[in-house]
Write an enzyme that holds these catalytic residues in place. Sequence first.
Site, PDB file in Angstrom:
ATOM      1  N   THR A 291       1.413  -9.344   6.253  1.00 37.32           N
ATOM      2  CA  THR A 291       0.062  -9.716   6.674  1.00 37.32           C
ATOM      3  C   THR A 291       0.181 -10.637   7.893  1.00 37.32           C
ATOM      4  OG1 THR A 291       0.205 -11.470   5.030  1.00 37.32           O
ATOM      5  CG2 THR A 291      -0.973  -9.484   4.376  1.00 37.32           C
TER       6      THR A 291
ATOM      7  N   ASP B 159       6.590  -5.293   6.884  1.00 41.01           N
ATOM      8  CA  ASP B 159       5.179  -4.892   6.940  1.00 41.01           C
ATOM      9  C   ASP B 159       4.346  -6.010   6.319  1.00 41.01           C
ATOM     10  OD1 ASP B 159       2.739  -3.720   6.859  1.00 41.01           O
ATOM     11  OD2 ASP B 159       3.305  -2.033   5.584  1.00 41.01           O
TER      12      ASP B 159
ATOM     13  N   GLU C 246       7.452  -5.979  -2.630  1.00 38.58           N
ATOM     14  CA  GLU C 246       6.102  -6.509  -2.402  1.00 38.58           C
ATOM     15  C   GLU C 246       5.875  -7.664  -3.374  1.00 38.58           C
ATOM     16  OE1 GLU C 246       3.006  -5.954  -0.562  1.00 38.58           O
ATOM     17  OE2 GLU C 246       2.445  -7.604  -1.896  1.00 38.58           O
TER      18      GLU C 246
ATOM     19  N   ASP D  62       0.827  -1.220   0.000  1.00 39.62           N
ATOM     20  CA  ASP D  62       0.000   0.000   0.000  1.00 39.62           C
ATOM     21  C   ASP D  62       0.858   1.264   0.000  1.00 39.62           C
ATOM     22  OD1 ASP D  62       0.446   0.692   2.995  1.00 39.62           O
ATOM     23  OD2 ASP D  62      -0.271  -1.380   3.017  1.00 39.62           O
TER      24      ASP D  62
HETATM   25  N1  AG3 Z   1      -0.204  -5.290   7.756  1.00 37.67           N
HETATM   26  C1  AG3 Z   1      -1.182  -6.121   8.373  1.00 37.67           C
HETATM   27  C2  AG3 Z   1      -1.261  -6.157   9.838  1.00 37.67           C
HETATM   28  C3  AG3 Z   1      -2.108  -7.285  10.314  1.00 37.67           C
HETATM   29  C4  AG3 Z   1      -3.550  -6.962  10.511  1.00 37.67           C
HETATM   30  N2  AG3 Z   1      -4.248  -8.079  11.060  1.00 37.67           N
HETATM   31  C5  AG3 Z   1      -5.570  -8.173  11.159  1.00 37.67           C
HETATM   32  N3  AG3 Z   1      -6.324  -7.172  10.862  1.00 37.67           N
HETATM   33  N4  AG3 Z   1      -6.093  -9.300  11.569  1.00 37.67           N
HETATM   34  C6  AG3 Z   1      -0.653  -3.986   7.481  1.00 37.67           C
HETATM   35  C7  AG3 Z   1      -0.348  -3.485   6.147  1.00 37.67           C
HETATM   36  C8  AG3 Z   1      -0.331  -1.992   6.156  1.00 37.67           C
HETATM   37  N5  AG3 Z   1       0.695  -1.467   5.360  1.00 37.67           N
END
Ligand code: AG3
Length: 275
Positions: free
Chosen positions: A157, A155, A106, A86
């Site tokens: 998931t 960063d 990414e 993002d």
């Molecule tokens: N990365 C994800 C964080 C995890 C969120 N977890 C959840 N909502 N269960 C964030 C990406 C932003 N650049």
Amino acid sequence: MDLWFTELQTPGMKISCKTTKVLYNEKSEFQDIGIIETEQFGRMLVLDDIIQTNIEDEFVYHEMITHVPLFTHKNPKKALVIGGGDGGAIREILKHPSIEKAVLVEIDGKVVEASKKYLPEISCGLSNERAEVIIDDGIKYIKEHKNEFDVISVDSTDPIGPAVGLFAADFYKAIYEALKDDGIFVAQTESPFFNKDLIKRVNKDIRSIFPITRMYTGYIPTYPGGLWSFTMGSKKYDPLEVDETQIPELDTKYFTPQLYKATFVLPKFAQDLIK
Ligand code: AG3
């Protein structure tokens, strides 16, 4: 008609956001990508039905995953973000005048494309001349780059599916090697309330590789439990020894020099996880 997007945050808990529009929904090679308009948080990026970021609260996460390591380092010039398609972390990194290059790696080009189109407030840094966007597997990339970066932000998931490898000890070892002699890395490490085993394991792994390991937190309303953890591995600089009065003010909404120091003070239950 009311439409609600729901994320199953744990097997026994859900969060729902009233949704006024689906702006984008496509299946990429890696995941189901959605960008929706929500009443409470504005435009929201959702991957495989999990909230990643949104216009209203994104600043917390993106400021905390970048400014904390960047201000721990004395003179960061080259930064790397693994994941984060993002672009929010890159936008924050570019606020540091010492940064000459901010590289984003990414795995999913479609996340970058959709974010550029529908989340310009977050992705704006990606077109900066100091930014470089590489669509590739972060694990592969990190193994091919040695002794190159001052600061690395992971960063990712949640630790399911393709992101599992980004929470593995082998990956942390490769990060150690991709950093220069005084390099620092930070990873988002989930909820201290709901992901206790993960945080314990990750801390142990990072401690076995880096001489200095520190955990800090930030408050993110749309993530499970709100309280969110970040774990730092540092080769030389200890954030607890940084003089926060020397940290310059930046144009931020969550991070302040005082908060830098305070963020490492953990609630007792979170402190106990990393003993
Ligand atoms: N990365 C994800 C964080 C995890 C969120 N977890 C959840 N909502 N269960 C964030 C990406 C932003 N650049």
